[in-house]
Enzyme design. Structure first.
Site, PDB file in Angstrom:
ATOM      1  N   ARG A  59      -7.710   1.343   3.049  1.00 25.21           N
ATOM      2  CA  ARG A  59      -7.330   1.052   1.661  1.00 25.21           C
ATOM      3  C   ARG A  59      -6.278  -0.057   1.617  1.00 25.21           C
ATOM      4  O   ARG A  59      -6.191  -0.769   0.622  1.00 25.21           O
ATOM      5  CB  ARG A  59      -6.725   2.301   0.993  1.00 25.21           C
ATOM      6  CG  ARG A  59      -7.714   3.384   0.645  1.00 25.21           C
ATOM      7  CD  ARG A  59      -7.037   4.446  -0.218  1.00 25.21           C
ATOM      8  NE  ARG A  59      -6.276   3.798  -1.262  1.00 25.21           N
ATOM      9  CZ  ARG A  59      -5.065   4.175  -1.685  1.00 25.21           C
ATOM     10  NH1 ARG A  59      -4.497   5.237  -1.180  1.00 25.21           N
ATOM     11  NH2 ARG A  59      -4.445   3.512  -2.625  1.00 25.21           N
ATOM     12  N   CYS A  96      -2.794  13.532  -5.672  1.00 24.62           N
ATOM     13  CA  CYS A  96      -3.295  13.016  -4.402  1.00 24.62           C
ATOM     14  C   CYS A  96      -2.362  13.478  -3.306  1.00 24.62           C
ATOM     15  O   CYS A  96      -1.449  14.264  -3.556  1.00 24.62           O
ATOM     16  CB  CYS A  96      -3.469  11.503  -4.430  1.00 24.62           C
ATOM     17  SG  CYS A  96      -1.950  10.601  -4.326  1.00 24.62           S
ATOM     18  N   ARG A 147       1.338  12.906  -9.477  1.00 22.15           N
ATOM     19  CA  ARG A 147       1.164  11.564 -10.048  1.00 22.15           C
ATOM     20  C   ARG A 147       0.518  11.523 -11.444  1.00 22.15           C
ATOM     21  O   ARG A 147      -0.570  10.972 -11.630  1.00 22.15           O
ATOM     22  CB  ARG A 147       0.383  10.682  -9.065  1.00 22.15           C
ATOM     23  CG  ARG A 147       1.027  10.627  -7.701  1.00 22.15           C
ATOM     24  CD  ARG A 147       0.339   9.679  -6.749  1.00 22.15           C
ATOM     25  NE  ARG A 147       0.581   8.284  -7.070  1.00 22.15           N
ATOM     26  CZ  ARG A 147       0.098   7.271  -6.345  1.00 22.15           C
ATOM     27  NH1 ARG A 147      -0.658   7.502  -5.306  1.00 22.15           N
ATOM     28  NH2 ARG A 147       0.377   6.038  -6.672  1.00 22.15           N
ATOM     29  N   ASP A 195       6.786   3.354   0.130  1.00 23.65           N
ATOM     30  CA  ASP A 195       5.609   2.968   0.927  1.00 23.65           C
ATOM     31  C   ASP A 195       5.974   2.557   2.353  1.00 23.65           C
ATOM     32  O   ASP A 195       5.083   2.298   3.165  1.00 23.65           O
ATOM     33  CB  ASP A 195       4.844   1.833   0.232  1.00 23.65           C
ATOM     34  CG  ASP A 195       4.200   2.283  -1.072  1.00 23.65           C
ATOM     35  OD1 ASP A 195       4.192   3.493  -1.353  1.00 23.65           O
ATOM     36  OD2 ASP A 195       3.706   1.407  -1.812  1.00 23.65           O
ATOM     37  N   LYS A 238      -1.732  -5.732  -1.715  1.00 23.63           N
ATOM     38  CA  LYS A 238      -2.608  -4.759  -2.394  1.00 23.63           C
ATOM     39  C   LYS A 238      -2.056  -4.411  -3.776  1.00 23.63           C
ATOM     40  O   LYS A 238      -2.791  -4.399  -4.766  1.00 23.63           O
ATOM     41  CB  LYS A 238      -2.719  -3.471  -1.537  1.00 23.63           C
ATOM     42  CG  LYS A 238      -3.276  -2.272  -2.298  1.00 23.63           C
ATOM     43  CD  LYS A 238      -3.421  -1.054  -1.431  1.00 23.63           C
ATOM     44  CE  LYS A 238      -2.345  -0.022  -1.474  1.00 23.63           C
ATOM     45  NZ  LYS A 238      -2.024   0.666  -2.718  1.00 23.63           N
ATOM     46  N   ASN A 239      -0.762  -4.103  -3.843  1.00 28.99           N
ATOM     47  CA  ASN A 239      -0.208  -3.601  -5.102  1.00 28.99           C
ATOM     48  C   ASN A 239       0.017  -4.697  -6.144  1.00 28.99           C
ATOM     49  O   ASN A 239       0.338  -4.398  -7.296  1.00 28.99           O
ATOM     50  CB  ASN A 239       1.094  -2.835  -4.836  1.00 28.99           C
ATOM     51  CG  ASN A 239       0.806  -1.504  -4.149  1.00 28.99           C
ATOM     52  OD1 ASN A 239      -0.346  -1.101  -4.035  1.00 28.99           O
ATOM     53  ND2 ASN A 239       1.861  -0.833  -3.692  1.00 28.99           N
TER      54      ASN A 239
END
Ligand SMILES: CC(=O)N[C@H]1[C@@H](OP(=O)(O)OP(=O)(O)OC[C@H]2O[C@@H](n3ccc(=O)[nH]c3=O)[C@H](O)[C@@H]2O)O[C@H](CO)[C@@H](O)[C@@H]1O
Ligand SMILES: C=C(OP(=O)(O)O)C(=O)O
Length: 430
Positions: free
Chosen positions: A398, A117, A122, A306, A22-23
């Site tokens: 996500r 968030c 952030r 993460d 994803k990243n």
């Protein structure tokens, strides 16, 4: 409300394939904007909610976007718009990664300001300072950040106060079409930065030093679409590795790369988990007998934030006291209260969480408070006594492709059910 329902107590065994990261794919989709002609073809693209959101961001500026299985084709020929409205940015913060490429190519980007968030406030001040150093003018107002340059950006020497992943990526993209050379010092060193640099270089860019703390970008006149395969998702891989370890199982995560996962693997080994490299990935074996330990999250190559919440499930299983210190985000402990509903013995002290492991977890109703928290609660459900029901699944979608199907194939007793089915199941278990 949809739920994931887990009946704990089953060992996981077998093979599972990790998807594209994803990243890595999100900044790379943004970077396709840099190519003024030709089509970029990305393969190993995971079918994640965030990928669809990024595709929508590009379609909205009139780029041509076609997703077919795990292949994504983007053509970003003129004319394109230079805006990303609130509806996209609020769904996914990574939408701000289009600022760098839009600014580089068109001298303008107007993007809704990302708010805070679930894991912290952030800000994007470092991204903006980088653009200003390259000669751009930044205006913030009415919930938008507008970045403009008079002609091409100018190469600059930029020092980041923090090794921010997003700032490194946004500045790298902006600098790729600037006049002259840009250097980023104290750059983030994540594997996803290297993947982005490899993609931009495939487009015809000149980036060196990605993966080290000094990245050098020599601006070029134009870039052209190219092909690129996305690297494996080390966080998804790590999540399955922990699933194997907590259940006392034997799982090979195909595509997992030891070089990307050294901090996690070394902690898992220290705790008594077997991790070996195979021809296709990493094999994790565990008897379920684990030793307590401490971790501190840090930018790569340190322990990844993460993986922090998933790591807590391993610590909850290990007898004795463990401690987790979060240094990357200021508020990434929302899952602690959810774990507590499951009889977890843990308490927050400032930026650390003390965990008293070895007590049996109890199945309970819990909610995913962010993406990785959601994954971690599902993991906790795998070893809890009785039934765990996890809600707020949009967080999990996500970042995980078919999380439930993959765990089920490894032997977990797990289902994803609709609201109606969840109610029927709740009545049946009362
Ligand atoms: C899409 C993506 O790749 N997301 C990852 C990326 O997020 P992201 O790129 O947002 O993370 P950063 O590395 O930028 O953030 C790290 C820290 O720096 C702070 N900061 C960042 C930018 C800035 O301008 N000012 C500032 O103060 C942040 O608030 C945070 O406390 O890296 C994080 C850290 O590894 C991961 O958890 C995310 O999964
Ligand atoms: C925090 C994460 O992602 P994002 O930066 O996209 O919110 C994550 O992947 O755990």
């Amino acid at each position: 409300m949809e739920k994931i329902i887990i009946n704990g107590g089953y060992k996981l065994n077998g093979n599972v394939k990790a998807e594209g990261a994803k990243n890595a794919v999100l900044p790379i989709i943004a970077a396709t904007i840099l190519a003024e002609n030709g089509t970029s073809t990305l393969t190993n693209v995971p079918g994640l909610a965030d990928v669809y959101t990024m595709n929508d961001v590009l379609s909205n500026i009139d780029a041509k976007v076609e997703m077919d299985g795990d292949t994504l084709k983007v053509t970003a020929e003129e004319p394109l718009k230079t805006e990303a409205p609130f509806e996209f940015v609020t769904k996914m913060r990574a939408s701000v990664l289009v600022i760098g490429p839009l600014l580089a190519r068109f001298g303008h980007a107007n993007v809704a300001m990302p708010g805070g968030c679930a894991i912290g406030s952030r800000p994007i001040d470092l991204h903006l300072k980088g653009f200003e150093a390259m000669g751009a003018k930044v205006t913030v107002g009415h919930g938008f950040v507008e970045v403009e340059s008079n002609g091409r950006l100018q190469g600059a020497s930029i020092y980041l106060d923090m090794a921010s992943v997003g700032a490194t990526e946004n500045i790298m993209m902006a600098a790729s079409l600037a006049d002259g050379v840009t250097t980023i010092e104290n750059a983030a060193r994540e594997p996803e930065i290297v993947d982005l640099a490899d993609f931009i270089n495939a487009l015809g860019g000149k980036i060196s030093g990605a993966g080290t703390s000094t990245v050098t970008i020599e601006g070029v006149a134009s870039l052209t679409g190219a092909e690129h395969a996305i690297i494996t998702d080390r966080i998804e891989a790590g999540t399955f590795m922990i699933a194997a370890a907590i259940t006392g199982g034997d799982v090979t995560v195909e595509g997992a790369r030891l070089t990307d996962l050294r901090a996690l693997v070394s902690k898992m080994r220290e705790m008594g988990v077997g991790v070996t490299e195979t021809a296709t990935g990493l094999r994790v074996t565990s008897t379920g007998a684990l030793t307590a330990t401490d971790i501190k999250t840090l930018p790569h190559p340190g322990f990844p934030t993460d993986m922090q919440s998933q790591m807590m499930t391993l610590m909850l299983k290990a007898k004795g006291s463990s401690m987790v210190t979060e240094t990357v985000f200021e508020n990434r402990f929302m899952h602690v209260d959810e774990f507590r509903r499951m009889n977890a013995m843990m308490k927050i002290e400032g930026r650390s969480v003390m965990i008293e492991g070895g007590h049996e977890l109890q199945g309970a109703d819990v909610k995913a408070t962010d993406l990785r928290a959601g994954a971690a609660l599902v993991l906790a459900g795998l070893i809890a006594d009785g039934v765990t029901r996890v809600s707020e699944l949009y967080h999990i979608d996500r970042g995980y492709v078919d999380f439930v199907g993959k765990l089920k194939a490894l032997g977990a007793d797990i289902e994803r059910v609709s609201e109606v089915e969840a109610r029927i199941a709740e009545t049946a278990t009362v």
